[in-house]
Motif scaffolding. Structure first.
Motif, PDB file in Angstrom:
ATOM      1  N   LYS A  51      49.956  -2.263 -26.207  1.00  0.00           N
ATOM      2  CA  LYS A  51      49.410  -3.209 -25.244  1.00  0.00           C
ATOM      3  C   LYS A  51      50.070  -2.975 -23.886  1.00  0.00           C
ATOM      4  O   LYS A  51      51.250  -2.609 -23.808  1.00  0.00           O
ATOM      5  CB  LYS A  51      49.692  -4.653 -25.686  1.00  0.00           C
ATOM      6  CG  LYS A  51      48.760  -5.190 -26.747  1.00  0.00           C
ATOM      7  CD  LYS A  51      47.447  -5.658 -26.132  1.00  0.00           C
ATOM      8  CE  LYS A  51      46.607  -6.400 -27.164  1.00  0.00           C
ATOM      9  NZ  LYS A  51      45.315  -6.848 -26.601  1.00  0.00           N
ATOM     10  N   ILE A  52      49.296  -3.210 -22.839  1.00  0.00           N
ATOM     11  CA  ILE A  52      49.826  -3.092 -21.487  1.00  0.00           C
ATOM     12  C   ILE A  52      50.411  -4.438 -21.076  1.00  0.00           C
ATOM     13  O   ILE A  52      49.729  -5.462 -21.180  1.00  0.00           O
ATOM     14  CB  ILE A  52      48.729  -2.688 -20.492  1.00  0.00           C
ATOM     15  CG1 ILE A  52      48.003  -1.440 -20.983  1.00  0.00           C
ATOM     16  CG2 ILE A  52      49.320  -2.465 -19.100  1.00  0.00           C
ATOM     17  CD1 ILE A  52      48.871  -0.215 -21.106  1.00  0.00           C
ATOM     18  N   PRO A  53      51.651  -4.480 -20.626  1.00  0.00           N
ATOM     19  CA  PRO A  53      52.223  -5.763 -20.195  1.00  0.00           C
ATOM     20  C   PRO A  53      51.556  -6.262 -18.922  1.00  0.00           C
ATOM     21  O   PRO A  53      50.962  -5.497 -18.170  1.00  0.00           O
ATOM     22  CB  PRO A  53      53.698  -5.422 -19.949  1.00  0.00           C
ATOM     23  CG  PRO A  53      53.691  -3.959 -19.627  1.00  0.00           C
ATOM     24  CD  PRO A  53      52.592  -3.361 -20.465  1.00  0.00           C
ATOM     25  N   THR A  54      51.661  -7.551 -18.694  1.00  0.00           N
ATOM     26  CA  THR A  54      51.147  -8.143 -17.469  1.00  0.00           C
ATOM     27  C   THR A  54      52.318  -8.495 -16.553  1.00  0.00           C
ATOM     28  O   THR A  54      53.488  -8.488 -16.969  1.00  0.00           O
ATOM     29  CB  THR A  54      50.356  -9.429 -17.755  1.00  0.00           C
ATOM     30  OG1 THR A  54      51.255 -10.405 -18.316  1.00  0.00           O
ATOM     31  CG2 THR A  54      49.225  -9.158 -18.744  1.00  0.00           C
ATOM     32  N   ARG A  55      52.003  -8.826 -15.316  1.00  0.00           N
ATOM     33  CA  ARG A  55      53.070  -9.236 -14.394  1.00  0.00           C
ATOM     34  C   ARG A  55      53.696 -10.547 -14.856  1.00  0.00           C
ATOM     35  O   ARG A  55      54.914 -10.721 -14.777  1.00  0.00           O
ATOM     36  CB  ARG A  55      52.519  -9.359 -12.975  1.00  0.00           C
ATOM     37  CG  ARG A  55      53.550  -9.813 -11.950  1.00  0.00           C
ATOM     38  CD  ARG A  55      53.134  -9.515 -10.541  1.00  0.00           C
ATOM     39  NE  ARG A  55      53.129  -8.092 -10.266  1.00  0.00           N
ATOM     40  CZ  ARG A  55      54.214  -7.379  -9.970  1.00  0.00           C
ATOM     41  NH1 ARG A  55      55.407  -7.951  -9.945  1.00  0.00           N
ATOM     42  NH2 ARG A  55      54.110  -6.096  -9.714  1.00  0.00           N
ATOM     43  N   GLU A  56      52.866 -11.477 -15.355  1.00  0.00           N
ATOM     44  CA  GLU A  56      53.404 -12.743 -15.834  1.00  0.00           C
ATOM     45  C   GLU A  56      54.362 -12.522 -17.003  1.00  0.00           C
ATOM     46  O   GLU A  56      55.433 -13.129 -17.066  1.00  0.00           O
ATOM     47  CB  GLU A  56      52.255 -13.663 -16.263  1.00  0.00           C
ATOM     48  CG  GLU A  56      52.725 -15.027 -16.744  1.00  0.00           C
ATOM     49  CD  GLU A  56      51.577 -15.911 -17.200  1.00  0.00           C
ATOM     50  OE1 GLU A  56      51.820 -17.108 -17.442  1.00  0.00           O
ATOM     51  OE2 GLU A  56      50.447 -15.406 -17.317  1.00  0.00           O
ATOM     52  N   PHE A  57      53.977 -11.660 -17.946  1.00  0.00           N
ATOM     53  CA  PHE A  57      54.851 -11.334 -19.073  1.00  0.00           C
ATOM     54  C   PHE A  57      56.178 -10.774 -18.563  1.00  0.00           C
ATOM     55  O   PHE A  57      57.262 -11.162 -19.028  1.00  0.00           O
ATOM     56  CB  PHE A  57      54.155 -10.314 -19.977  1.00  0.00           C
ATOM     57  CG  PHE A  57      54.982  -9.837 -21.142  1.00  0.00           C
ATOM     58  CD1 PHE A  57      54.900 -10.472 -22.367  1.00  0.00           C
ATOM     59  CD2 PHE A  57      55.830  -8.737 -21.022  1.00  0.00           C
ATOM     60  CE1 PHE A  57      55.664 -10.040 -23.457  1.00  0.00           C
ATOM     61  CE2 PHE A  57      56.590  -8.294 -22.096  1.00  0.00           C
ATOM     62  CZ  PHE A  57      56.504  -8.947 -23.313  1.00  0.00           C
ATOM     63  N   SER A  58      56.101  -9.874 -17.595  1.00  0.00           N
ATOM     64  CA  SER A  58      57.299  -9.226 -17.071  1.00  0.00           C
ATOM     65  C   SER A  58      58.235 -10.226 -16.406  1.00  0.00           C
ATOM     66  O   SER A  58      59.460 -10.169 -16.583  1.00  0.00           O
ATOM     67  CB  SER A  58      56.907  -8.133 -16.068  1.00  0.00           C
ATOM     68  OG  SER A  58      56.016  -7.207 -16.659  1.00  0.00           O
ATOM     69  N   GLU A  59      57.677 -11.140 -15.643  1.00  0.00           N
ATOM     70  CA  GLU A  59      58.496 -12.146 -14.966  1.00  0.00           C
ATOM     71  C   GLU A  59      59.164 -13.079 -15.976  1.00  0.00           C
ATOM     72  O   GLU A  59      60.319 -13.488 -15.794  1.00  0.00           O
ATOM     73  CB  GLU A  59      57.622 -12.942 -13.988  1.00  0.00           C
ATOM     74  CG  GLU A  59      57.167 -12.090 -12.801  1.00  0.00           C
ATOM     75  CD  GLU A  59      56.120 -12.780 -11.942  1.00  0.00           C
ATOM     76  OE1 GLU A  59      55.604 -13.848 -12.373  1.00  0.00           O
ATOM     77  OE2 GLU A  59      55.796 -12.265 -10.852  1.00  0.00           O
ATOM     78  N   ARG A  60      58.449 -13.386 -17.061  1.00  0.00           N
ATOM     79  CA  ARG A  60      59.037 -14.250 -18.091  1.00  0.00           C
ATOM     80  C   ARG A  60      60.160 -13.536 -18.828  1.00  0.00           C
ATOM     81  O   ARG A  60      61.189 -14.144 -19.166  1.00  0.00           O
ATOM     82  CB  ARG A  60      57.952 -14.695 -19.076  1.00  0.00           C
ATOM     83  CG  ARG A  60      56.978 -15.718 -18.501  1.00  0.00           C
ATOM     84  CD  ARG A  60      55.945 -16.148 -19.527  1.00  0.00           C
ATOM     85  NE  ARG A  60      55.047 -17.148 -18.984  1.00  0.00           N
ATOM     86  CZ  ARG A  60      54.055 -17.696 -19.665  1.00  0.00           C
ATOM     87  NH1 ARG A  60      53.837 -17.332 -20.925  1.00  0.00           N
ATOM     88  NH2 ARG A  60      53.275 -18.604 -19.099  1.00  0.00           N
ATOM     89  N   VAL A  61      59.979 -12.240 -19.074  1.00  0.00           N
ATOM     90  CA  VAL A  61      61.035 -11.467 -19.741  1.00  0.00           C
ATOM     91  C   VAL A  61      62.276 -11.414 -18.856  1.00  0.00           C
ATOM     92  O   VAL A  61      63.404 -11.596 -19.330  1.00  0.00           O
ATOM     93  CB  VAL A  61      60.543 -10.043 -20.072  1.00  0.00           C
ATOM     94  CG1 VAL A  61      61.723  -9.157 -20.509  1.00  0.00           C
ATOM     95  CG2 VAL A  61      59.495 -10.086 -21.176  1.00  0.00           C
TER      96      VAL A  61
ATOM     97  N   ALA B 162      63.228 -13.566 -16.668  1.00  0.00           N
ATOM     98  CA  ALA B 162      63.865 -14.881 -16.672  1.00  0.00           C
ATOM     99  C   ALA B 162      64.587 -15.143 -17.993  1.00  0.00           C
ATOM    100  O   ALA B 162      65.703 -15.681 -18.011  1.00  0.00           O
ATOM    101  CB  ALA B 162      62.819 -15.965 -16.419  1.00  0.00           C
ATOM    102  N   ALA B 163      63.966 -14.722 -19.099  1.00  0.00           N
ATOM    103  CA  ALA B 163      64.541 -14.987 -20.418  1.00  0.00           C
ATOM    104  C   ALA B 163      65.782 -14.148 -20.683  1.00  0.00           C
ATOM    105  O   ALA B 163      66.757 -14.624 -21.278  1.00  0.00           O
ATOM    106  CB  ALA B 163      63.497 -14.734 -21.501  1.00  0.00           C
ATOM    107  N   LEU B 164      65.754 -12.887 -20.250  1.00  0.00           N
ATOM    108  CA  LEU B 164      66.838 -11.956 -20.567  1.00  0.00           C
ATOM    109  C   LEU B 164      67.817 -11.768 -19.405  1.00  0.00           C
ATOM    110  O   LEU B 164      68.807 -11.056 -19.548  1.00  0.00           O
ATOM    111  CB  LEU B 164      66.266 -10.593 -20.980  1.00  0.00           C
ATOM    112  CG  LEU B 164      65.314 -10.604 -22.183  1.00  0.00           C
ATOM    113  CD1 LEU B 164      64.872  -9.184 -22.520  1.00  0.00           C
ATOM    114  CD2 LEU B 164      65.984 -11.251 -23.396  1.00  0.00           C
ATOM    115  N   GLY B 165      67.534 -12.402 -18.285  1.00  0.00           N
ATOM    116  CA  GLY B 165      68.431 -12.276 -17.137  1.00  0.00           C
ATOM    117  C   GLY B 165      68.560 -10.842 -16.655  1.00  0.00           C
ATOM    118  O   GLY B 165      69.679 -10.380 -16.375  1.00  0.00           O
ATOM    119  N   THR B 166      67.450 -10.147 -16.576  1.00  0.00           N
ATOM    120  CA  THR B 166      67.472  -8.716 -16.248  1.00  0.00           C
ATOM    121  C   THR B 166      67.308  -8.439 -14.755  1.00  0.00           C
ATOM    122  O   THR B 166      67.008  -7.309 -14.357  1.00  0.00           O
ATOM    123  CB  THR B 166      66.386  -7.978 -17.041  1.00  0.00           C
ATOM    124  OG1 THR B 166      65.169  -8.726 -17.042  1.00  0.00           O
ATOM    125  CG2 THR B 166      66.821  -7.784 -18.484  1.00  0.00           C
TER     126      THR B 166
END
Length: 288
Positions: free
Chosen positions: A54-64, A66-70
């Motif tokens: 699956k191709i990630p989305t920008r929203e998914f990326s921003e949530r990751v 925030a969740a992982l502190g990356t």
């Protein structure tokens, strides 16, 4: 099923994204389901993105992030990932478009890509029967982010009036698309003009083209045919395109008059009217 262990992070931006997502997730001691719960998606989706299914989305990326502190790693990567989903022949243009200081385009058939709504873009891209329509739509919307920069390119789009009348996606889609165009009426960086049907024969009847100007690189002219796109920095071609565009601007309506025409077409052609069935028509006729 693809094995994440076999992913080569240097193979593509998508492979690197999946590889890095798993590395960061495991470093935080989370399984796919746990990360999914934190970012409000399924563990299955996390797994599919990690294995490039699956191709990630920008929203998914921003949530990751925030969740992982990356620190925005995935939000920065997503631009590269989505650009890599564009057709191979189109990617060089997208890269130059992102660097341009000034863009001027004439579109004879469709709304310019940077101005398309998601629904309009989906209807246009679906005509090519792609394997992954969602990825192409996301990539097109990602291109539009250059207009949201603090210092976006100065852009000028001339649309043939026929573009307004071609019902891409149906009336509702067109109504929203024309409303989107009207949002740029007072925009500081993007200007939209319409070349009216009354112009008759005009420069560039033979097709659309886009000119791009850069701070340090030569100007480029971009055109497309049925199969691929073509870019050239040939000085003679650049000069010819500049002359054509000047004539197009002279023949086009002003920005304000163009907005008035767009609004009129939106109201007259794509107004939201309640459906009238045959029985209603018959009743009306009987009452006359």
């Amino acid at each position: 099923m693809a094995n994440i262990q076999s992913l080569d992070p240097s193979a593509s931006p998508l492979d690197y994204y999946g590889w890095e997502l798993r590395r960061q997730r495991e470093a935080h001691g989370l399984n796919q389901g746990q990360l999914g719960e934190i970012i409000f998606c399924t563990g299955s989706l996390v797994g599919q993105i990690e294995t490039t299914k699956k191709i990630p989305t920008r929203e998914f990326s921003e949530r990751v992030d925030a969740a992982l502190g990356t620190d925005g790693v995935f939000s920065r990567l997503i631009g590269l990932v989505l650009r890599s989903q564009l057709p191979t022949w189109f990617q060089p243009y997208a890269e130059m478009e992102a660097k341009a200081a000034y863009i001027s385009t004439y579109q004879a058939q469709l709304v310019y890509g940077l101005l398309q709504t998601e629904e309009y873009a989906r209807a246009v891209l679906a005509t090519g029967m792609p394997d992954d329509l969602d990825s192409l739509v996301a990539a097109r919307l990602e291109r539009q982010r250059i207009l949201e920069r603090e210092q976006p390119p100065l852009a000028w789009a001339i649309l043939d009036e026929a573009v307004l009348h071609r019902p891409i996606g149906g009336s509702e889609v067109m109504r929203r698309q024309l409303a989107r165009l009207l949002e740029f009426t007072a925009h500081r960086w993007m200007h939209v003009q319409v070349l009216p049907n009354s112009a008759g024969e005009y420069a560039s009847l033979d097709g659309s083209f886009t000119a791009m100007r850069f701070e340090d690189d030569p100007d480029i002219i971009y055109t497309e045919d049925l199969i691929s796109g073509h870019m050239t920095a040939n000085p003679e071609t650049v000069r010819d395109a500049a002359r054509r565009y000047a004539r197009l601007q002279a023949a086009a309506l002003s920005v304000e008059d163009s907005a008035a025409l767009i609004a009129r077409v939106m109201e007259e052609r794509y107004e939201d009217r309640p459906p009238t069935d045959e029985r209603t028509v018959a009743q009306i006729q009987l009452q006359r």
